[in-house]
Design an enzyme around this catalytic site. Structure first.
Site, short mmCIF file in Angstrom:
data_model
loop_
_atom_site.label_atom_id
_atom_site.label_comp_id
_atom_site.label_asym_id
_atom_site.label_seq_id
_atom_site.Cartn_x
_atom_site.Cartn_y
_atom_site.Cartn_z
CB SER A 128 9.29 -10.60 -12.15
OG SER A 128 8.15 -10.13 -11.46
N GLY A 133 7.93 -7.00 -15.71
CA GLY A 133 7.59 -7.05 -14.29
C GLY A 133 6.10 -6.87 -14.11
CB ILE A 159 12.70 -15.58 -8.54
CG1 ILE A 159 12.48 -15.24 -10.02
CG2 ILE A 159 11.86 -16.77 -8.10
CD1 ILE A 159 11.12 -14.68 -10.36
CD GLN A 284 -2.81 20.74 21.75
OE1 GLN A 284 -2.54 21.58 20.89
NE2 GLN A 284 -3.84 20.84 22.56
CD GLU A 368 2.28 -11.04 -4.11
OE1 GLU A 368 1.04 -11.02 -4.19
OE2 GLU A 368 2.90 -11.70 -3.27
#
Length: 388
Positions: A128, A133, A159, A284, A368
């Site tokens: 990046s 990016g 990084i 519930q 990623e």
């Protein structure tokens, strides 16, 4: 590790079940959520610990040994369930050395992979940039061939392991046009840059909500031997994408680990928390929320281990890995948010497990490939395919 039924799914082999159970037992005796204020030192210690425990060898390939994506996913899921920083330390050893495992020359593999596997060398993946990016083909860091070396100029940012790594796999643009040196995706090459190389420095350390070693890197006339290029000139985009196809699926697995831990905490809280003469679990609304959490986790796990199984079978998994990462990270965010809500005010107390998980999961929806990018990848693959 509560609820191990998923280890019997047909995507996994008996050896994978054994690996997950052994790691879970090891992690229970060696890891904890707290890592102190010195995150760099904690990461270095975890890398050594994971190396001496024999776990890092699963993060690297090379020498004719393929990367076992399912093993990596199970390890990341298990480590994330125990300690987020341990998962980070393991993952970065794999991602940082992945290009060498997949495309490195025999000398490169011999020089670095054994050291990564035993925890003696810390790896980093430098892709990046400030203006590149998700759009990898837009990167501007340049490398020009000068005799028997390349000279690198430019910056990298966000990084992981920046500042503590012993070596960085750096992607830079080579050439100005024509053939494999053209602009765009084909004009990128990959290089191994050792820490301390003249012309390379850590320009800035970056603090984020879940403390991890992170940095901006700067290259100014940084001379890298030709022998440090990974693969052929112009193959860098292919190298990067192949590496991400392995480890993008493992991001989904880490998300599962965080989500499973959050569900464990939520179940415990629901059973123990007294409210209006009952427990929280008696209502519930609570039961419905727990059911949604468990169902989301199983759905994400199915996509994750399908992608890992397909990749281990030699199939291209760009679409499947994107589906897994998108679903698992978004689901984990929802599950953890629900767990925080079930804890009430206690859930936002600094250091509470669910509060830590809330900070850990947020970045996984971005790095990623952000969730929005995963949607674009899935759509692109669908439109490019036939018979879908």
């Amino acid at each position: 590790m509560a609820d191990r039924d998923y280890l019997d799914w047909p995507f996994l082999e008996p050896r994978h079940r054994t690996l997950a159970l052994e790691l879970d037992a090891w992690a229970g005796g060696h890891l904890n959520d707290a890592h102190g204020s010195d995150v760099d030192a904690a990461c270095r210690a975890l890398v050594k610990q994971l190396g001496s425990g024999g776990w890092l060898r699963h993060a690297v390939g090379g020498a004719g040994r393929p990367i076992d994506t399912r093993a990596i996913c199970l390890i990341r899921e298990t480590l994330a369930r125990h300690a987020g920083l341990a998962d980070f330390a393991f993952a970065m050893q794999g991602l940082g050395s992945g290009a060498i495992s997949l495309f490195g020359s025999a000398p490169q593999q011999d020089a670095w992979l054994p050291r990564v596997a035993d925890g003696a060398a810390i790896a980093a993946f430098a892709l990046s940039e400030p203006q590149a990016g998700s759009d990898v083909a837009a990167l501007q860091c340049a490398a020009r061939l000068d005799g028997d070396s390349y000279v690198l100029d430019g910056e990298k940012t966000w990084i992981s392991n920046g500042g503590i790594a012993d070596f960085y796999v750096v992607f830079a643009r080579t050439g100005d046009g024509g053939g494999e040196g053209g602009r765009g995706a084909r004009g990128i090459s990959a290089f191994i840059v050792e820490a301390g190389t003249p012309g390379f420095d850590v320009a800035e350390r970056i603090d984020v909500i879940a403390p991890h070693p992170l940095a901006r890197l700067r290259f100014a006339g940084c001379r890298v031997p030709l022998a440090n290029r990974i693969g052929e000139e112009g193959q860098g985009f292919k190298v990067a994408m192949a590496t991400l196809d392995v480890f993008r699926t493992s991001v989904a697995a880490a998300s599962l680990g965080f989500a499973r831990r959050a569900l464990d905490e939520a179940l415990r809280r629901a059973r123990e928390r007294a409210m209006f003469g009952k427990t929280l679990a008696d209502f519930q609304l609570t039961q419905a929320k727990l059911a949604q959490m468990a169902t989301g986790i199983d759905a994400a796990a199915l996509l994750t281990y399908r992608a890992a199984w397909m990749r281990d079978g030699g199939k291209r998994v760009t679409r499947e890995a994107a589906m897994a990462k998108l679903t698992a990270t978004e689901t984990a965010q929802q599950v953890i948010d629900a767990a925080v809500q079930l804890f009430g005010g206690q859930g936002v107390v600094s250091g509470e497990t669910v509060e830590t998980l809330y900070r850990e999961i947020r970045a996984l929806r971005i790095y990623e490939g952000a969730s929005e990018v995963q949607l674009l990848i899935i759509a692109r693959e669908l439109l490019a395919g036939e018979g879908n």
